[in-house]
Write an enzyme that holds these catalytic residues in place. Structure first.
Site, short mmCIF file in Angstrom:
data_model
loop_
_atom_site.label_atom_id
_atom_site.label_comp_id
_atom_site.label_asym_id
_atom_site.label_seq_id
_atom_site.Cartn_x
_atom_site.Cartn_y
_atom_site.Cartn_z
N ASP A 109 0.84 -1.20 0.00
CA ASP A 109 0.00 0.00 0.00
C ASP A 109 0.87 1.25 0.00
OD1 ASP A 109 0.85 0.12 2.72
OD2 ASP A 109 -0.78 -1.24 3.25
N ASP A 140 -0.56 4.25 -19.93
CA ASP A 140 -0.78 2.85 -20.27
C ASP A 140 -1.36 2.73 -21.69
OD1 ASP A 140 -0.99 0.07 -19.09
OD2 ASP A 140 -3.08 0.35 -19.67
N GLU A 183 3.56 4.00 -22.66
CA GLU A 183 3.71 2.59 -23.00
C GLU A 183 3.15 2.43 -24.40
OE1 GLU A 183 2.45 -1.88 -21.59
OE2 GLU A 183 0.99 -0.29 -21.79
O1 TEU Z 1 0.11 -3.48 -20.75
C1 TEU Z 1 -0.20 -3.47 -22.11
C2 TEU Z 1 0.19 -4.65 -22.85
O2 TEU Z 1 0.03 -4.62 -24.04
C3 TEU Z 1 0.79 -5.82 -22.11
O3 TEU Z 1 -0.04 -6.12 -21.05
C4 TEU Z 1 0.94 -7.04 -22.92
O4 TEU Z 1 -0.22 -7.33 -23.63
C5 TEU Z 1 1.20 -8.20 -22.01
O5 TEU Z 1 2.29 -7.86 -21.20
C6 TEU Z 1 1.57 -9.43 -22.75
O6 TEU Z 1 1.98 -10.36 -21.77
C7 TEU Z 1 -0.49 -2.54 -19.93
C8 TEU Z 1 -0.15 -2.79 -18.49
O7 TEU Z 1 1.24 -2.67 -18.33
C9 TEU Z 1 -0.66 -4.14 -18.10
O8 TEU Z 1 -0.31 -4.49 -16.79
C10 TEU Z 1 -2.16 -4.12 -18.24
O9 TEU Z 1 -2.68 -5.40 -18.00
C11 TEU Z 1 -2.58 -3.66 -19.63
O10 TEU Z 1 -1.89 -2.51 -20.08
C12 TEU Z 1 -4.03 -3.28 -19.64
O11 TEU Z 1 -4.19 -2.07 -18.95
#
Ligand code: TEU
Length: 538
Positions: free
Chosen positions: A36, A209, A264
């Site tokens: 947390d 994200d 990202e």
């Molecule tokens: O990740 C985007 C993403 O494309 C990755 O999750 C990828 O698809 C995955 O790693 C394949 O194993 C972001 C975040 O970092 C992730 O934790 C989330 O689950 C996702 O977006 C959705 O918000």
């Protein structure tokens, strides 16, 4: 290939070493087995000691946790699991007091299906918020509106049929994460407001994200057959997103104090990622995924560096380097698994695994561009072995999300209330690979990270200098960093055997850092040890 040294002042986020905190797994203040914000606060001094300049904290917003916080149901509040807004304010104040910046996650591509916006939008086709999400009528044969595949389960369509209102809605991730429709101006305005909310509270920036997802081709065309099985989130790349990023950039830059956004951009070539920097008018930084997925091989890393220079230099864009994050196996585990597949036996692995991880740390912290350290990599952690009955993530990404072991006590700093266990098992080896034990051992990986970060900070060549790839024997990656009169050479031996370098000019150069050593800096003998990285100054 050479990249010119940056002249002129750099922004803080270009000189910073970032540290990613996955709050569920960092530190727990209340014994519920989930980390947390108050827990993070108790460990800030440890991070300042390590020398990192900025923290990126993964989501702590209100969320039903279908994707552990990447399914947000209120962008402007803290989930009670993590604390409250007062805890967040205190965390920012403490971090700033220790000289560390705070960057938070922002999830603009989708909300939770429990977000009041989606609850409203899905209440009726006539809802004023219906168009805040992406809806399509049923097709004659009952199949989804197009062939897009969702992330995680590559057999699952990126669409869910919503029985009560008789239409499909789009979700690039779980069905509990409906995609926002950024074509709707009210969505863009509402999401801008969420940025302002946190900027007004004093955050230094955002990690955005899946930010390449906020524009979609309005025709929603099928993905081509040659990429069948690739999730659409790795393919979505349309011009309108750049327009939206320029508006976001204007908003962020409108605040004093050099606020920033690192995006990202989950596209699989550096060339595609580079376009999201725009011409210094879109993302300040973008994550570059090919190096994160690159195997531990000298020629592959050489290619990653070449590709990065070729794609980013013409734009004056500043690179980022990431070896691990909360979505992928830790780099140590990835390299170990690849070595095992290539026939490495257990005895050899016992020697090489740790040495590779240490050499990788020196690589990460000496490249030109902003490095991001994922929590626990500085302890040399591997992924946890998560038994099937404890896997909780829809994408099976549990292993790299194991709680950070803080000490050698039986609970490793995760005391819990009766009947409660930490939300995931701790990684193996925590009797030795934990913060307290490593802090007491100058030979530990933790101390190596600390030395490498300190060296980067005091060396203009490493923190901002040019980078030139150099010829090197097979299995060795060599690059020269230069700023003004300061010339620093980095040599990384990816192989499990010593290499004698023919370049005699390096003989006697002072050894600033050796991934295999705790010892005092010495002179370079011309022999690069197995699985070692060294940093030399002329
Ligand atoms: O990740 C985007 C993403 O494309 C990755 O999750 C990828 O698809 C995955 O790693 C394949 O194993 C972001 C975040 O970092 C992730 O934790 C989330 O689950 C996702 O977006 C959705 O918000």
């Amino acid at each position: 290939m050479t990249t010119d040294a940056a002249d002129g002042p750099l922004a803080w986020w270009q000189e910073a070493v970032f540290y990613q905190i996955y709050p569920r797994s960092f530190a727990d203040s209340d014994g519920d087995g989930v980390g947390d914000l108050a827990g993070i606060r108790t460990r800030l001094a440890d991070l300042a000691w390590l020398g990192v300049d900025a923290l990126w904290i993964s989501p702590f917003f209100r969320s039903p946790m279908a994707d552990f916080g990447y399914d947000v149901s209120d962008y402007c509040d803290v989930d009670p699991l993590f604390g409250d807004l007062a805890d967040f304010d205190a965390l920012v104040a403490d971090a700033h007091g220790l000289g560390m910046r705070v960057v938070i996650d922002w999830v603009p591509n989708h909300t939770s299906d429990q977000h009041p916006w989606f609850v409203d939008a899905s209440s009726s086709r006539d809802s004023p918020r219906r168009d805040w999400y992406v809806w399509r009528d049923p097709t004659p044969d009952g199949s989804p509106p197009n062939n897009w595949v969702a992330a995680f389960d590559l057999t699952a369509p990126a669409w869910t049929f919503h029985e009560p209102t008789g239409q499909w809605y789009l979700h690039l991730f779980e069905s509990a994460q409906p995609d926002l429709n950024w074509d709707e101006p009210a969505v863009e305005a509402a999401m801008h407001d969420t940025l302002r909310f946190w900027l007004d509270r004093g955050v230094d920036g955002f990690r955005a994200d899946v930010v390449h997802g906020i524009g979609k081709d309005p025709a929603l065309p099928d993905d081509p057959p040659e990429v069948a099985g690739v999730p659409h989130c790795a393919l979505n790349d349309v011009p309108v997103t750049h327009e939206r990023l320029r508006s976001i950039r204007t908003l962020v830059d409108g605040y004093p104090g050099e606020r920033m956004m690192v995006g990202e951009v989950f596209l699989l070539t550096t060339e595609a990622v580079a376009t999201y920097y725009g011409h210094d008018d879109e993302l300040h930084l973008a994550f570059n995924f090919p190096p994160l997925f690159a195997p531990w091989l000298a020629d592959r890393w050489r290619a990653c560096i070449e590709d990065t220079q070729a794609a980013l230099d013409p734009r004056d864009a500043w690179p980022t380097w990431v070896l691990s994050n909360h979505d992928n196996p830790r780099h140590r585990t990835r390299y170990d698994r690849a070595a095992a597949r290539a026939g490495e036996d257990a005895a050899t692995a016992a020697v090489r695994s740790g040495a590779r991880a240490r050499a990788a740390a020196v690589l990460l912290l000496t490249l030109r561009g902003t490095p991001f350290v994922y929590q626990g990599d500085e302890l040399g952690l591997t992924d946890a072995d998560v038994p099937k009955d404890r896997v909780v993530d829809p994408g099976g990404r549990d292993g790299c999300r194991a709680p950070i072991p803080w000490d050698a006590t039986p609970d490793h700093g995760w005391p819990t209330r009766p009947g409660v266990v930490p939300w995931l098992p701790i990684a193996p080896g925590a009797d030795v690979a934990n913060r307290a034990s490593e802090a007491a051992d100058p030979g530990s990986v933790l101390h190596l990270y600390r030395r490498a970060i300190a060296l980067r900070h005091r060396s203009p060549a490493l923190s901002r200098g040019s980078c030139t790839l150099r010829d090197a024997p097979d299995g060795v990656l060599a690059y020269r960093r230069r700023h003004g009169d300061e010339v620093v050479d980095v040599l990384v031996n990816f192989d499990g055997a010593d290499v004698t370098l023919e370049d005699r000019s390096l003989l006697g150069a002072s050894l600033l850092l050796d991934s295999g050593d705790a010892g005092p800096p010495a002179a370079f003998t011309g022999v690069l040890g197995a699985d070692r990285a060294v940093v030399l100054r002329h």
